[in-house]
Write a protein that holds these residues in place. Structure first.
Motif, mmCIF file in Angstrom:
data_model
loop_
_atom_site.group_PDB
_atom_site.id
_atom_site.type_symbol
_atom_site.label_atom_id
_atom_site.label_comp_id
_atom_site.label_asym_id
_atom_site.label_seq_id
_atom_site.Cartn_x
_atom_site.Cartn_y
_atom_site.Cartn_z
ATOM 1 N N CYS A 50 0.877 -1.179 0.000
ATOM 2 C CA CYS A 50 0.000 0.000 0.000
ATOM 3 C C CYS A 50 0.906 1.218 0.000
ATOM 4 N N LEU A 52 0.021 4.263 0.878
ATOM 5 C CA LEU A 52 -0.294 5.223 1.936
ATOM 6 C C LEU A 52 0.451 4.847 3.219
ATOM 7 N N HIS A 53 0.465 5.778 4.166
ATOM 8 C CA HIS A 53 1.210 5.544 5.411
ATOM 9 C C HIS A 53 0.362 5.962 6.602
ATOM 10 N N CYS A 54 -0.852 5.423 6.682
ATOM 11 C CA CYS A 54 -1.735 5.797 7.787
ATOM 12 C C CYS A 54 -1.105 5.319 9.090
ATOM 13 N N CYS A 57 -2.465 2.102 10.690
ATOM 14 C CA CYS A 57 -2.574 0.908 9.844
ATOM 15 C C CYS A 57 -2.088 -0.319 10.612
ATOM 16 N N LYS A 61 4.079 -4.735 7.355
ATOM 17 C CA LYS A 61 4.790 -3.936 6.352
ATOM 18 C C LYS A 61 5.782 -4.748 5.513
ATOM 19 N N GLY A 91 -3.062 -4.368 3.453
ATOM 20 C CA GLY A 91 -2.662 -3.659 2.247
ATOM 21 C C GLY A 91 -3.843 -3.100 1.418
ATOM 22 N N GLU A 92 -3.504 -2.754 0.210
ATOM 23 C CA GLU A 92 -4.498 -2.177 -0.688
ATOM 24 C C GLU A 92 -4.794 -3.184 -1.801
ATOM 25 N N HIS A 119 -8.711 2.261 -0.333
ATOM 26 C CA HIS A 119 -8.548 3.694 -0.063
ATOM 27 C C HIS A 119 -9.050 4.515 -1.251
HETATM 28 S S1 SF4 Z 1 -3.594 -0.474 4.064
HETATM 29 FE FE1 SF4 Z 1 -5.235 1.009 4.521
HETATM 30 S S2 SF4 Z 1 -4.772 1.731 6.598
HETATM 31 FE FE2 SF4 Z 1 -2.912 0.721 5.827
HETATM 32 S S3 SF4 Z 1 -1.661 2.373 4.953
HETATM 33 FE FE3 SF4 Z 1 -2.914 1.521 3.287
HETATM 34 S S4 SF4 Z 1 -4.776 2.786 3.218
HETATM 35 FE FE4 SF4 Z 1 -3.758 3.178 5.185
#
Ligand code: SF4
Length: 299
Positions: A50, A52-54, A57, A61, A91-92, A119
């Motif tokens: 993924c 993004l870096h929420c 999460c 990783k 993940g996404e 997302h």
């Molecule tokens: S998997 Fe979802 S919560 Fe995790 S970083 Fe990606 S969008 Fe954000």
């Protein structure tokens, strides 16, 4: 309309993935030897990837992704054993290669509902079109509105608004919101947003502890309970099973259903777990139903 039938201690469950209709004939007794052996629903982390870096999460990783042929074979096996739906996450999931093809293959090969949580930032008109007819419900993650969303997710809010509009043309969809100190004050705005974009459900996810975050505070959890307890018109509410639902008047669709009969989770390394936050599980080998039985045996 073709209904799928699932038998359990709760009764005879009829499900239609196209309309989303569920009917439980709880007055019909079902003998234990006739119970459908699969969990009612399986969530699958196709990949840990993924972009993004929420902060909150919980997805691991390290790089990992499932083999699509394995996922398809598991879906066919679960379908025959009475599972009603498979939900992809990560993940996404839209970062997973051949995602559309996998959804399409499962929809063609089974009578289960195919759903995913996203997302939304990878959705383009072409990609959305490739999913048409292959998915039955989508969950779009929207934590807060405008600047709050942009601070938490690190992406333009306008981009997730575009994603909602694409999904509205694809399939029924819901909004997922992580509830924490940053979002609990914006739940009215999020509920309005969900209704405005045509979402059929707002799923509230009280933030869970991770290595980087402590999870929702007691004060914010109380505020969430107060917010949910205040009657309001608009979108239907749902809440994840995190313990908070015990403080709320939650409708139990299948009273008394054992958690392992309701749901199991496969992570991106192929470990079957009771749920996505569980620390232990059992590897899925040639047969996912063997792993299901092994996990049940360990309870
Ligand atoms: S998997 Fe979802 S919560 Fe995790 S970083 Fe990606 S969008 Fe954000």
């Amino acid at each position: 309309m073709t209904c799928k039938i699932r038998l359990s201690a709760c009764g005879v469950h009829l499900f239609d993935r196209t309309s989303g209709m569920n009917v439980l004939l709880d007055e019909v007794p079902v003998a234990a030897e006739q119970f459908s052996p699969a969990p009612r629903y399986l969530s699958v982390a196709l990949t840990n990837a993924c972009e993004l870096h929420c902060l909150y999460c919980y997805a691991p990783k390290h790089a990992a992704a499932l083999n699509p042929q394995n996922v398809l074979a598991w879906a066919v096996e679960l379908d025959a054993a009475g599972c009603l739906g498979v939900g992809f996450g990560g993940g996404e999931p839209t970062a997973y290669r051949r995602f559309s093809q996998l959804c399409s293959d499962i929809t063609q090969s089974t009578s289960m509902a195919v759903t995913f949580t996203t997302h939304g930032h990878r959705l383009t008109p072409d990609f959305t079109e490739s999913l048409r007819g292959a998915v039955h419900f989508v969950r779009l993650s929207v934590d807060g509105i405008g600047p709050t969303y942009e601070r938490l997710r690190g992406k333009p809010f306008a981009s997730v608004v575009r994603a909602a509009s694409l999904l509205a043309s694809l399939a029924p969809f819901g909004i997922n919101t992580v509830v924490n100190a940053g979002t609990v004050d914006e739940l009215d705005d999020v509920a309005r947003f969900a209704a405005d974009v045509g979402a059929s459900e707002l799923l509230l996810l009280p933030e869970q502890p991770t290595a980087s975050t402590p999870g929702i505070s007691e004060v914010d959890a109380r505020r969430l309970v107060e917010w949910v307890s205040t009657p309001r018109a608009g979108v239907r509410l749902a809440i994840s099973r995190t313990g908070l639902e015990a403080a709320l008047p939650v409708a139990e669709a299948l009273p008394g259903e054992h958690p392992l009969d309701a749901h199991m989770h496969v992570d991106a390394t192929g470990i079957l777990r009771p749920h996505a936050y569980a620390s232990a599980g059992t590897p899925v080998g040639a047969s996912i139903m063997d792993a299901v039985q092994a996990l049940r045996g360990a309870r």
